[in-house]
Scaffold this motif. Structure first.
Motif, PDB file in Angstrom:
ATOM      1  N   LEU A   1     -10.772  -0.724  -5.085  1.00 35.06           N
ATOM      2  CA  LEU A   1     -10.757   0.179  -3.942  1.00 35.06           C
ATOM      3  C   LEU A   1     -12.160   0.382  -3.388  1.00 35.06           C
ATOM      4  O   LEU A   1     -13.153   0.308  -4.115  1.00 35.06           O
ATOM      5  N   ASN A   2     -12.239   0.638  -2.100  1.00 34.54           N
ATOM      6  CA  ASN A   2     -13.501   1.046  -1.482  1.00 34.54           C
ATOM      7  C   ASN A   2     -13.789   2.498  -1.827  1.00 34.54           C
ATOM      8  O   ASN A   2     -12.945   3.209  -2.382  1.00 34.54           O
ATOM      9  N   LYS A   3     -14.977   2.962  -1.492  1.00 30.64           N
ATOM     10  CA  LYS A   3     -15.357   4.339  -1.804  1.00 30.64           C
ATOM     11  C   LYS A   3     -14.444   5.361  -1.133  1.00 30.64           C
ATOM     12  O   LYS A   3     -14.270   6.475  -1.625  1.00 30.64           O
ATOM     13  N   ASP A   4     -13.879   4.986   0.014  1.00 26.10           N
ATOM     14  CA  ASP A   4     -12.986   5.911   0.724  1.00 26.10           C
ATOM     15  C   ASP A   4     -11.542   5.841   0.235  1.00 26.10           C
ATOM     16  O   ASP A   4     -10.645   6.472   0.798  1.00 26.10           O
TER      17      ASP A   4
ATOM     18  N   HIS B   1      -8.795   1.113  -9.686  1.00 23.85           N
ATOM     19  CA  HIS B   1      -9.880   1.802  -8.967  1.00 23.85           C
ATOM     20  C   HIS B   1     -11.044   0.865  -8.645  1.00 23.85           C
ATOM     21  O   HIS B   1     -11.781   1.105  -7.690  1.00 23.85           O
ATOM     22  N   LYS B   2     -11.182  -0.196  -9.414  1.00 26.13           N
ATOM     23  CA  LYS B   2     -12.251  -1.159  -9.156  1.00 26.13           C
ATOM     24  C   LYS B   2     -11.952  -2.011  -7.926  1.00 26.13           C
ATOM     25  O   LYS B   2     -12.839  -2.697  -7.411  1.00 26.13           O
TER      26      LYS B   2
ATOM     27  N   LYS C   1       0.812  -1.223   0.000  1.00 27.36           N
ATOM     28  CA  LYS C   1       0.000   0.000   0.000  1.00 27.36           C
ATOM     29  C   LYS C   1       0.845   1.272   0.000  1.00 27.36           C
ATOM     30  O   LYS C   1       0.388   2.315  -0.466  1.00 27.36           O
TER      31      LYS C   1
ATOM     32  N   LYS D   1      -9.727  -2.963  -1.059  1.00 23.18           N
ATOM     33  CA  LYS D   1     -10.663  -4.021  -0.668  1.00 23.18           C
ATOM     34  C   LYS D   1      -9.854  -5.260  -0.273  1.00 23.18           C
ATOM     35  O   LYS D   1      -9.573  -6.139  -1.090  1.00 23.18           O
ATOM     36  N   GLU D   2      -9.478  -5.334   0.985  1.00 17.49           N
ATOM     37  CA  GLU D   2      -8.574  -6.392   1.448  1.00 17.49           C
ATOM     38  C   GLU D   2      -9.191  -7.775   1.362  1.00 17.49           C
ATOM     39  O   GLU D   2      -8.470  -8.788   1.310  1.00 17.49           O
ATOM     40  N   GLU D   3     -10.521  -7.857   1.307  1.00 16.37           N
ATOM     41  CA  GLU D   3     -11.181  -9.157   1.223  1.00 16.37           C
ATOM     42  C   GLU D   3     -10.931  -9.849  -0.122  1.00 16.37           C
ATOM     43  O   GLU D   3     -11.228 -11.040  -0.281  1.00 16.37           O
TER      44      GLU D   3
ATOM     45  N   THR E   1      -9.563   3.190   0.190  1.00 18.14           N
ATOM     46  CA  THR E   1      -8.776   2.096   0.768  1.00 18.14           C
ATOM     47  C   THR E   1      -8.935   0.837  -0.074  1.00 18.14           C
ATOM     48  O   THR E   1      -9.889   0.696  -0.845  1.00 18.14           O
TER      49      THR E   1
END
Length: 218
Positions: free
Chosen positions: A183-186, A180-181, A150, A190-192, A188
């Protein structure tokens, strides 16, 4: 005569050992060649080249039914590695399209590798391919954000942006944004989407790639 044969054999062994030591991923390339000797590709497939995100996509064919795919990603590779082995993993085939995922390992290899250096390497690979395959469509998948990397996200975004601008001006070429797909809205990651190593993707991550890539495949 026996001494001469023994000497020749010894020299050959040394040359092979030297090649393995000098060039990383030598064994990976030999494995590809062996696989081709057992089941030679017919030609006119979609060729995937690049690093471990492709290597781990072992069931990629299931994501694109009806699209014959050759996967020649080799784990941990960077753009210079792909360039070095271009004759073996690109030009030895006759693909109808080439899909590239590479550049992430370049940035992660050293803090001295900048977005500009990655762009230059992409341009070099692009030029090499275009010299021999001027009309084969090329697709470049953006560098993905990985939780374990990161801290490189700002330079990843910069590299993606510059590569996208370069490819936009090229003939028969596409840039697919998966960054960008993932990433979360904030903003960060998407670690899942990732396995325990926080670097390689689960099936959920590849599902995002499939959806983004499918419209670009011939």
């Amino acid at each position: 005569m026996k001494k001469i044969l023994a000497t020749i054999l010894g020299v050959c062994c040394l040359l092979v050992t030297y090649a393995q030591q000098q060039y990383p991923f030598y064994n990976d390339i030999q494995a590809f060649k062996h696989a081709d000797s057992l089941n030679k590709p017919a030609g006119n497939e979609i060729l995937f080249i690049g690093s471990s995100s492709f290597t781990y996509w072992q069931d990629v064919q299931n994501y694109f039914p009806g699209q014959p795919i050759i996967n020649r990603g080799f784990g941990g590779s960077s753009l210079p590695d792909v360039i070095r082995y271009a004759d073996d993993i690109i030009f030895s085939y006759h693909p109808k399209q080439i899909v590239i995922y590479c550049g992430e390992n370049d940035l992660a290899s050293s803090d001295t590798i900048t977005a500009a250096i990655v762009l230059q390497r992409v341009q070099t690979l692009f030029s090499i391919i275009r010299k021999q395959m001027p009309e084969v469509p090329l697709v470049y998948i953006s560098i993905k954000p990985s939780p374990s990397r990161k801290r490189f996200m700002p330079v990843m975004e910069e590299a993606n942006s510059s590569i996208k601008k370069f490819l936009r001006k090229q003939h028969n070429t596409a840039f697919v944004d998966v960054y960008h797909k993932m990433l979360n809205k904030d903003g960060t990651i998407k670690e899942e989407l990732f396995k325990a190593d926080q670097l390689h993707m689960k099936a959920e991550g590849y599902a995002i790639w499939q959806k983004a890539l499918a419209p670009r495949l011939k």
